[in-house]
Design a protein around this motif. Structure first.
Motif, PDB file in Angstrom:
ATOM      1  N   ILE A 118      35.170 -73.506 -60.639  1.00 49.21           N
ATOM      2  CA  ILE A 118      34.628 -73.208 -59.311  1.00 49.21           C
ATOM      3  C   ILE A 118      35.466 -72.149 -58.605  1.00 49.21           C
ATOM      4  O   ILE A 118      36.595 -71.859 -59.020  1.00 49.21           O
ATOM      5  CB  ILE A 118      34.555 -74.478 -58.422  1.00 49.21           C
ATOM      6  CG1 ILE A 118      35.939 -75.150 -58.335  1.00 49.21           C
ATOM      7  CG2 ILE A 118      33.492 -75.431 -58.914  1.00 49.21           C
ATOM      8  CD1 ILE A 118      36.022 -76.221 -57.268  1.00 49.21           C
ATOM      9  N   ARG A 119      34.905 -71.628 -57.520  1.00 44.36           N
ATOM     10  CA  ARG A 119      35.635 -70.667 -56.696  1.00 44.36           C
ATOM     11  C   ARG A 119      36.173 -71.366 -55.456  1.00 44.36           C
ATOM     12  O   ARG A 119      35.435 -72.082 -54.766  1.00 44.36           O
ATOM     13  CB  ARG A 119      34.705 -69.554 -56.248  1.00 44.36           C
ATOM     14  CG  ARG A 119      34.454 -68.531 -57.332  1.00 44.36           C
ATOM     15  CD  ARG A 119      33.576 -67.470 -56.733  1.00 44.36           C
ATOM     16  NE  ARG A 119      33.528 -66.289 -57.545  1.00 44.36           N
ATOM     17  CZ  ARG A 119      32.808 -65.224 -57.224  1.00 44.36           C
ATOM     18  NH1 ARG A 119      32.098 -65.214 -56.119  1.00 44.36           N
ATOM     19  NH2 ARG A 119      32.816 -64.179 -57.996  1.00 44.36           N
ATOM     20  N   VAL A 120      37.452 -71.108 -55.176  1.00 43.27           N
ATOM     21  CA  VAL A 120      38.130 -71.748 -54.044  1.00 43.27           C
ATOM     22  C   VAL A 120      38.667 -70.649 -53.133  1.00 43.27           C
ATOM     23  O   VAL A 120      39.493 -69.835 -53.570  1.00 43.27           O
ATOM     24  CB  VAL A 120      39.311 -72.613 -54.541  1.00 43.27           C
ATOM     25  CG1 VAL A 120      40.015 -73.287 -53.372  1.00 43.27           C
ATOM     26  CG2 VAL A 120      38.859 -73.641 -55.578  1.00 43.27           C
ATOM     27  N   ALA A 121      38.240 -70.620 -51.870  1.00 45.43           N
ATOM     28  CA  ALA A 121      38.782 -69.636 -50.920  1.00 45.43           C
ATOM     29  C   ALA A 121      39.861 -70.311 -50.082  1.00 45.43           C
ATOM     30  O   ALA A 121      39.714 -71.476 -49.692  1.00 45.43           O
ATOM     31  CB  ALA A 121      37.671 -69.103 -50.024  1.00 45.43           C
ATOM     32  N   SER A 122      40.949 -69.598 -49.814  1.00 48.24           N
ATOM     33  CA  SER A 122      42.031 -70.204 -49.035  1.00 48.24           C
ATOM     34  C   SER A 122      42.999 -69.166 -48.489  1.00 48.24           C
ATOM     35  O   SER A 122      43.200 -68.110 -49.082  1.00 48.24           O
ATOM     36  CB  SER A 122      42.813 -71.193 -49.913  1.00 48.24           C
ATOM     37  OG  SER A 122      43.752 -71.887 -49.132  1.00 48.24           O
ATOM     38  N   LYS A 123      43.605 -69.533 -47.346  1.00 50.11           N
ATOM     39  CA  LYS A 123      44.737 -68.765 -46.805  1.00 50.11           C
ATOM     40  C   LYS A 123      45.997 -69.195 -47.543  1.00 50.11           C
ATOM     41  O   LYS A 123      47.061 -68.649 -47.341  1.00 50.11           O
ATOM     42  CB  LYS A 123      44.900 -69.149 -45.320  1.00 50.11           C
ATOM     43  CG  LYS A 123      44.517 -68.081 -44.408  1.00 50.11           C
ATOM     44  CD  LYS A 123      44.724 -68.261 -42.919  1.00 50.11           C
ATOM     45  CE  LYS A 123      45.309 -69.430 -42.261  1.00 50.11           C
ATOM     46  NZ  LYS A 123      45.288 -69.315 -40.786  1.00 50.11           N
ATOM     47  N   TYR A 124      45.866 -70.255 -48.347  1.00 48.47           N
ATOM     48  CA  TYR A 124      47.013 -70.872 -49.021  1.00 48.47           C
ATOM     49  C   TYR A 124      46.806 -70.866 -50.531  1.00 48.47           C
ATOM     50  O   TYR A 124      46.648 -71.930 -51.144  1.00 48.47           O
ATOM     51  CB  TYR A 124      47.195 -72.315 -48.518  1.00 48.47           C
ATOM     52  CG  TYR A 124      47.382 -72.408 -47.035  1.00 48.47           C
ATOM     53  CD1 TYR A 124      48.647 -72.300 -46.469  1.00 48.47           C
ATOM     54  CD2 TYR A 124      46.296 -72.582 -46.184  1.00 48.47           C
ATOM     55  CE1 TYR A 124      48.830 -72.363 -45.095  1.00 48.47           C
ATOM     56  CE2 TYR A 124      46.464 -72.641 -44.803  1.00 48.47           C
ATOM     57  CZ  TYR A 124      47.730 -72.534 -44.278  1.00 48.47           C
ATOM     58  OH  TYR A 124      47.910 -72.594 -42.914  1.00 48.47           O
ATOM     59  N   GLN A 138      42.199 -78.663 -63.158  1.00 46.67           N
ATOM     60  CA  GLN A 138      40.883 -78.021 -63.113  1.00 46.67           C
ATOM     61  C   GLN A 138      41.081 -76.509 -63.023  1.00 46.67           C
ATOM     62  O   GLN A 138      41.857 -76.032 -62.192  1.00 46.67           O
ATOM     63  CB  GLN A 138      40.115 -78.527 -61.874  1.00 46.67           C
ATOM     64  CG  GLN A 138      38.712 -77.966 -61.764  1.00 46.67           C
ATOM     65  CD  GLN A 138      37.864 -78.695 -60.704  1.00 46.67           C
ATOM     66  OE1 GLN A 138      38.358 -79.541 -59.964  1.00 46.67           O
ATOM     67  NE2 GLN A 138      36.595 -78.358 -60.657  1.00 46.67           N
ATOM     68  N   THR A 139      40.416 -75.776 -63.879  1.00 44.06           N
ATOM     69  CA  THR A 139      40.549 -74.314 -63.848  1.00 44.06           C
ATOM     70  C   THR A 139      39.654 -73.768 -62.740  1.00 44.06           C
ATOM     71  O   THR A 139      38.444 -74.037 -62.731  1.00 44.06           O
ATOM     72  CB  THR A 139      40.108 -73.713 -65.196  1.00 44.06           C
ATOM     73  OG1 THR A 139      40.815 -74.413 -66.218  1.00 44.06           O
ATOM     74  CG2 THR A 139      40.446 -72.239 -65.275  1.00 44.06           C
ATOM     75  N   VAL A 140      40.264 -73.053 -61.801  1.00 43.09           N
ATOM     76  CA  VAL A 140      39.477 -72.522 -60.684  1.00 43.09           C
ATOM     77  C   VAL A 140      39.833 -71.058 -60.452  1.00 43.09           C
ATOM     78  O   VAL A 140      40.890 -70.590 -60.861  1.00 43.09           O
ATOM     79  CB  VAL A 140      39.752 -73.321 -59.377  1.00 43.09           C
ATOM     80  CG1 VAL A 140      39.271 -74.756 -59.495  1.00 43.09           C
ATOM     81  CG2 VAL A 140      41.221 -73.279 -58.985  1.00 43.09           C
ATOM     82  N   ASP A 141      38.934 -70.390 -59.748  1.00 37.65           N
ATOM     83  CA  ASP A 141      39.161 -68.994 -59.367  1.00 37.65           C
ATOM     84  C   ASP A 141      39.552 -69.033 -57.886  1.00 37.65           C
ATOM     85  O   ASP A 141      38.760 -69.473 -57.054  1.00 37.65           O
ATOM     86  CB  ASP A 141      37.837 -68.252 -59.597  1.00 37.65           C
ATOM     87  CG  ASP A 141      37.982 -66.763 -59.389  1.00 37.65           C
ATOM     88  OD1 ASP A 141      39.116 -66.297 -59.178  1.00 37.65           O
ATOM     89  OD2 ASP A 141      36.935 -66.074 -59.420  1.00 37.65           O
ATOM     90  N   ILE A 142      40.782 -68.629 -57.575  1.00 39.56           N
ATOM     91  CA  ILE A 142      41.236 -68.716 -56.189  1.00 39.56           C
ATOM     92  C   ILE A 142      41.094 -67.360 -55.496  1.00 39.56           C
ATOM     93  O   ILE A 142      41.553 -66.337 -56.011  1.00 39.56           O
ATOM     94  CB  ILE A 142      42.679 -69.248 -56.124  1.00 39.56           C
ATOM     95  CG1 ILE A 142      42.666 -70.706 -56.592  1.00 39.56           C
ATOM     96  CG2 ILE A 142      43.240 -69.148 -54.701  1.00 39.56           C
ATOM     97  CD1 ILE A 142      44.006 -71.244 -56.939  1.00 39.56           C
ATOM     98  N   ILE A 143      40.447 -67.383 -54.341  1.00 38.96           N
ATOM     99  CA  ILE A 143      40.216 -66.151 -53.578  1.00 38.96           C
ATOM    100  C   ILE A 143      41.003 -66.237 -52.275  1.00 38.96           C
ATOM    101  O   ILE A 143      40.774 -67.130 -51.464  1.00 38.96           O
ATOM    102  CB  ILE A 143      38.715 -65.977 -53.265  1.00 38.96           C
ATOM    103  CG1 ILE A 143      37.892 -66.008 -54.558  1.00 38.96           C
ATOM    104  CG2 ILE A 143      38.478 -64.685 -52.499  1.00 38.96           C
ATOM    105  CD1 ILE A 143      36.401 -66.169 -54.332  1.00 38.96           C
TER     106      ILE A 143
END
Ligand code: PRP
Length: 214
Positions: A118-124, A138-143
């Motif tokens: 999944i895609r995860v958006a974060s300031k962190y 869990q393999t995720v795409d961090i934005i």
């Protein structure tokens, strides 16, 4: 007292700084200059107590403390975790309480349970990476975003967000909810590692007085 060097405090701008000043006032540490809300000055001095205070962007506070530009810093534990600087974390100040959470629309709950990509958006991004990669495996795409992170799932940039939840009203007003809780957060006092050795007495005494209030 006159041959003492200045102890320098870096405070995260905004609510945390105001709360910190209130707390310091209760132990007899004041800085009148700082109360002028219209002032654009960045550094304030209490000559009598040999203290200096400056206001910085939250994420920069651990940087100033690690490099010794400030002896002491006050900042949220979210920032301490994200920045991962070499500083001593000495006290939970008990205010600025909130939670770091994975949030999104109810429909995203399933994506978290089946270890989907999944895609995860974060300031962190570092906190998000640690949580998904090391704790949930869990393999995720961090934005990385810089604010208004709740927009992520609303406009289709990401499936979920990792963000701070305080009252929960930003989530509610945008049709999102807490899906998983990562950890509780609060304001912390951090100290430069060398300052802790060089100014042990002054810093210990300050921590001791604050501990009685927190
Ligand atoms: C923080 C956080 C959430 C909101 C949570 O944003 O990123 O958006 O506060 O608070 P609530 O649960 O009480 O609604 P901030 O106000 O710092 O601004 P930002 O969106 O620019 O990061």
């Amino acid at each position: 007292m006159s041959d003492e060097r200045y102890l320098t405090f870096a405070l995260g701008k905004g609510r945390l700084a105001n709360k910190t000043l209130e707390l310091l006032e209760q132990i007899g540490i004041t800085c009148e200059e700082m109360k002028d809300k219209d002032s654009r000055k960045l550094i304030f001095v209490n000559e009598e107590l040999k203290l200096r205070f400056f206001l910085a962007k939250g994420p920069d506070v651990p940087t100033y403390v690690e490099y010794g530009a400030a002896d002491i810093g006050v900042v949220g534990s979210d920032t301490i975790m994200e920045e991962n600087r070499r500083v001593y974390e000495v006290l939970d100040l008990g205010f600025g309480k909130c939670r770091m959470c994975v949030c999104g629309p109810e429909s995203a709950r399933e994506l978290l349970q089946h270890h989907e990509m999944i895609r995860v958006a974060s300031k962190y991004p570092n906190i998000a990476k640690d949580y998904f990669h090391n704790k949930k495996h869990q393999t995720v795409d961090i934005i990385k975003l810089n604010g208004s992170v709740e927009l992520g799932p609303i406009v289709g940039l990401s499936d979920v967000i990792v963000d701070i939840v305080e009252t929960g009203s930003t989530l509610r007003e945008n049709g999102l909810q807490v899906l998983e809780e990562i950890c509780p957060l609060s304001a912390r006092m951090i100290v430069n590692q060398v300052s802790m050795q060089m100014e042990t007495e002054r810093i210990r005494s300050l921590i001791g007085k604050l501990k009685e209030l927190c």
